[in-house]
Design a protein around this motif. Structure first.
Motif, PDB file in Angstrom:
ATOM      1  N   ALA A   6       0.840  -1.203   0.000  1.00  0.00           N
ATOM      2  CA  ALA A   6       0.000   0.000   0.000  1.00  0.00           C
ATOM      3  C   ALA A   6       0.875   1.253   0.000  1.00  0.00           C
ATOM      4  CB  ALA A   6      -0.922  -0.016   1.212  1.00  0.00           C
ATOM      5  N   MET A   7       1.973   1.208   0.762  1.00  0.00           N
ATOM      6  CA  MET A   7       2.879   2.363   0.786  1.00  0.00           C
ATOM      7  C   MET A   7       3.583   2.544  -0.564  1.00  0.00           C
ATOM      8  SD  MET A   7       4.599   2.314   4.602  1.00  0.00           S
ATOM      9  CE  MET A   7       5.654   3.759   4.306  1.00  0.00           C
ATOM     10  N   GLU A   8       3.955   1.428  -1.202  1.00  0.00           N
ATOM     11  CA  GLU A   8       4.607   1.521  -2.528  1.00  0.00           C
ATOM     12  C   GLU A   8       3.688   2.205  -3.525  1.00  0.00           C
ATOM     13  OE1 GLU A   8       7.132  -2.652  -1.965  1.00  0.00           O
ATOM     14  OE2 GLU A   8       5.360  -2.600  -3.246  1.00  0.00           O
ATOM     15  N   TRP A  44       2.571   0.820 -11.079  1.00  0.00           N
ATOM     16  CA  TRP A  44       3.252   0.001 -10.075  1.00  0.00           C
ATOM     17  C   TRP A  44       3.600  -1.329 -10.725  1.00  0.00           C
ATOM     18  CZ3 TRP A  44       1.883  -4.717  -7.751  1.00  0.00           C
ATOM     19  CH2 TRP A  44       2.667  -5.082  -6.639  1.00  0.00           C
ATOM     20  N   ASN A  45       4.850  -1.728 -10.589  1.00  0.00           N
ATOM     21  CA  ASN A  45       5.375  -2.929 -11.249  1.00  0.00           C
ATOM     22  C   ASN A  45       5.669  -4.023 -10.229  1.00  0.00           C
ATOM     23  OD1 ASN A  45       8.647  -3.649 -12.623  1.00  0.00           O
ATOM     24  ND2 ASN A  45       6.751  -4.691 -13.093  1.00  0.00           N
ATOM     25  N   ALA A  77       3.897  -8.057 -13.550  1.00  0.00           N
ATOM     26  CA  ALA A  77       2.639  -7.334 -13.712  1.00  0.00           C
ATOM     27  C   ALA A  77       2.872  -5.825 -13.637  1.00  0.00           C
ATOM     28  CB  ALA A  77       1.658  -7.753 -12.617  1.00  0.00           C
ATOM     29  N   VAL A  78       2.085  -5.082 -14.403  1.00  0.00           N
ATOM     30  CA  VAL A  78       2.096  -3.625 -14.300  1.00  0.00           C
ATOM     31  C   VAL A  78       0.667  -3.172 -14.037  1.00  0.00           C
ATOM     32  CG1 VAL A  78       2.493  -1.443 -15.508  1.00  0.00           C
ATOM     33  CG2 VAL A  78       4.125  -3.316 -15.773  1.00  0.00           C
ATOM     34  N   GLU A  79       0.493  -2.382 -12.993  1.00  0.00           N
ATOM     35  CA  GLU A  79      -0.823  -1.836 -12.667  1.00  0.00           C
ATOM     36  C   GLU A  79      -0.781  -0.324 -12.852  1.00  0.00           C
ATOM     37  OE1 GLU A  79      -1.982  -3.072  -8.731  1.00  0.00           O
ATOM     38  OE2 GLU A  79      -1.740  -5.198  -9.187  1.00  0.00           O
ATOM     39  N   CYS A  80      -1.911   0.232 -13.297  1.00  0.00           N
ATOM     40  CA  CYS A  80      -1.990   1.669 -13.547  1.00  0.00           C
ATOM     41  C   CYS A  80      -3.093   2.262 -12.666  1.00  0.00           C
ATOM     42  CB  CYS A  80      -2.306   1.910 -15.020  1.00  0.00           C
ATOM     43  SG  CYS A  80      -2.313   3.656 -15.465  1.00  0.00           S
ATOM     44  N   TYR A  81      -2.827   3.394 -12.069  1.00  0.00           N
ATOM     45  CA  TYR A  81      -3.827   4.018 -11.200  1.00  0.00           C
ATOM     46  C   TYR A  81      -5.025   4.464 -12.033  1.00  0.00           C
ATOM     47  CZ  TYR A  81      -6.128   7.088  -7.892  1.00  0.00           C
ATOM     48  OH  TYR A  81      -7.055   7.671  -7.073  1.00  0.00           O
ATOM     49  N   ASP A  82      -6.206   4.077 -11.552  1.00  0.00           N
ATOM     50  CA  ASP A  82      -7.443   4.428 -12.233  1.00  0.00           C
ATOM     51  C   ASP A  82      -8.187   5.462 -11.384  1.00  0.00           C
ATOM     52  OD1 ASP A  82      -9.840   4.292 -13.789  1.00  0.00           O
ATOM     53  OD2 ASP A  82     -10.668   2.940 -12.263  1.00  0.00           O
ATOM     54  N   PRO A  83      -8.312   6.699 -11.896  1.00  0.00           N
ATOM     55  CA  PRO A  83      -8.919   7.755 -11.087  1.00  0.00           C
ATOM     56  C   PRO A  83     -10.390   7.507 -10.784  1.00  0.00           C
ATOM     57  CG  PRO A  83      -8.472   8.548 -13.303  1.00  0.00           C
ATOM     58  CD  PRO A  83      -7.864   7.183 -13.207  1.00  0.00           C
ATOM     59  N   ARG A 137      -8.161   3.100  -7.602  1.00  0.00           N
ATOM     60  CA  ARG A 137      -7.335   1.918  -7.363  1.00  0.00           C
ATOM     61  C   ARG A 137      -6.349   1.704  -8.506  1.00  0.00           C
ATOM     62  NH1 ARG A 137     -11.153  -3.016  -5.799  1.00  0.00           N
ATOM     63  NH2 ARG A 137      -9.078  -3.922  -5.611  1.00  0.00           N
ATOM     64  N   PHE A 138      -5.328   0.889  -8.211  1.00  0.00           N
ATOM     65  CA  PHE A 138      -4.401   0.479  -9.273  1.00  0.00           C
ATOM     66  C   PHE A 138      -4.983  -0.766  -9.936  1.00  0.00           C
ATOM     67  CE2 PHE A 138      -1.711   3.285  -6.942  1.00  0.00           C
ATOM     68  CZ  PHE A 138      -0.696   3.682  -7.791  1.00  0.00           C
ATOM     69  N   LEU A 139      -5.143  -0.712 -11.260  1.00  0.00           N
ATOM     70  CA  LEU A 139      -5.728  -1.842 -12.002  1.00  0.00           C
ATOM     71  C   LEU A 139      -4.713  -2.391 -13.004  1.00  0.00           C
ATOM     72  CD1 LEU A 139      -9.224  -0.269 -12.812  1.00  0.00           C
ATOM     73  CD2 LEU A 139      -8.616  -1.771 -10.876  1.00  0.00           C
ATOM     74  N   PRO A 140      -4.761  -3.703 -13.257  1.00  0.00           N
ATOM     75  CA  PRO A 140      -3.823  -4.302 -14.212  1.00  0.00           C
ATOM     76  C   PRO A 140      -3.910  -3.631 -15.579  1.00  0.00           C
ATOM     77  CG  PRO A 140      -5.086  -6.004 -13.070  1.00  0.00           C
ATOM     78  CD  PRO A 140      -5.685  -4.688 -12.684  1.00  0.00           C
TER      79      PRO A 140
END
Ligand SMILES: [Zn+2]
Length: 216
Positions: free
Chosen positions: A161-163, A195-196, A202-208, A212-215
């Motif tokens: 969560a901190m990352e 976030w990798n 996996a790479v997740e991208c923040y979804d406004p 949340r971070f989504l794949p």
């Protein structure tokens, strides 16, 4: 200047290997890169961690990404105090001179910098609290995140969560630079939080929308 020494032999060998293959096969392209200058479409801010390889993840060639790396891939808030600000200088150059269209902040799993901040805040790393600790003072940028995530009982989950929050803190801080704010508002620049997961690739991208971070 006696402290700068010749390269170790394994690096000399690797260099000659690259020059004889990759460079030899793409000579004209390298010459064009040199003559035309750089026109990268994106800036990447990521951690120094040697396992993070953004150019591989996105299959990027030389000239495509303007890259800045520091401990945990953090961006500090805008502080025009006349001091030395390497990260802020890189952002200024990318946005005002290169006029990149996309700026990606890339966090990652098992980040030693974030772990350091976590341990410092938990009282487990007193050496990082020293005024002379460059790492500790740099990671102060993420200190509020420790308080916010302290309620998560599982340590691995708390660190994760901190990352991810580190990425969002950096994006918030980016918006404190007047030239970033202006470019974002003019829609000539978009910011992206990623976030990798090193082990999973996996790479997740923040979804406004969902927050949340989504794949990807
Ligand atoms: Zn890291």
């Amino acid at each position: 200047m006696k402290n700068a020494r010749p390269l170790p032999s394994y690096l000399v060998q690797r260099y000659h290997g690259w020059k004889a293959t990759t460079h030899a096969e793409n000579k004209a392209w390298y010459r064009r890169l040199a003559e035309e200058g750089q026109r990268p479409r994106a800036m990447i801010i990521s951690c120094c961690d040697s396992r993070i390889h953004v150019t591989s993840i996105f299959g990027a060639d030389e000239g495509e990404f303007f890259i800045h790396r520091n401990i945990a891939g953090l961006v500090p808030p805008c502080a025009p105090d006349g001091d030395h600000h390497g990260t802020s200088a890189a952002v200024e150059y990318a946005v005002t001179v290169l006029k990149v269209a996309n700026l990606l902040v890339v966090g990652h799993s098992n980040c030693g910098g974030v772990r350091g901040c976590h341990d410092m805040c938990a009282g487990l790393a007193p050496q990082l609290e020293e005024k002379t600790s460059f790492i500790g003072r740099w990671m102060d940028l993420l200190r509020p995140s420790y308080e916010r995530q302290a309620g998560i009982a599982d340590e691995a989950e708390r660190l994760r969560a901190m990352e991810k929050e580190a990425v969002l803190v950096s994006i918030e801080n980016l918006m404190t630079f007047p030239f970033v704010k202006a470019a974002v508002e003019a829609e000539s620049l978009t910011l992206h939080g990623l976030w990798n997961d090193i082990g999973e690739g996996a790479v997740e991208c923040y979804d406004p929308e969902s927050g949340r971070f989504l794949p990807v």
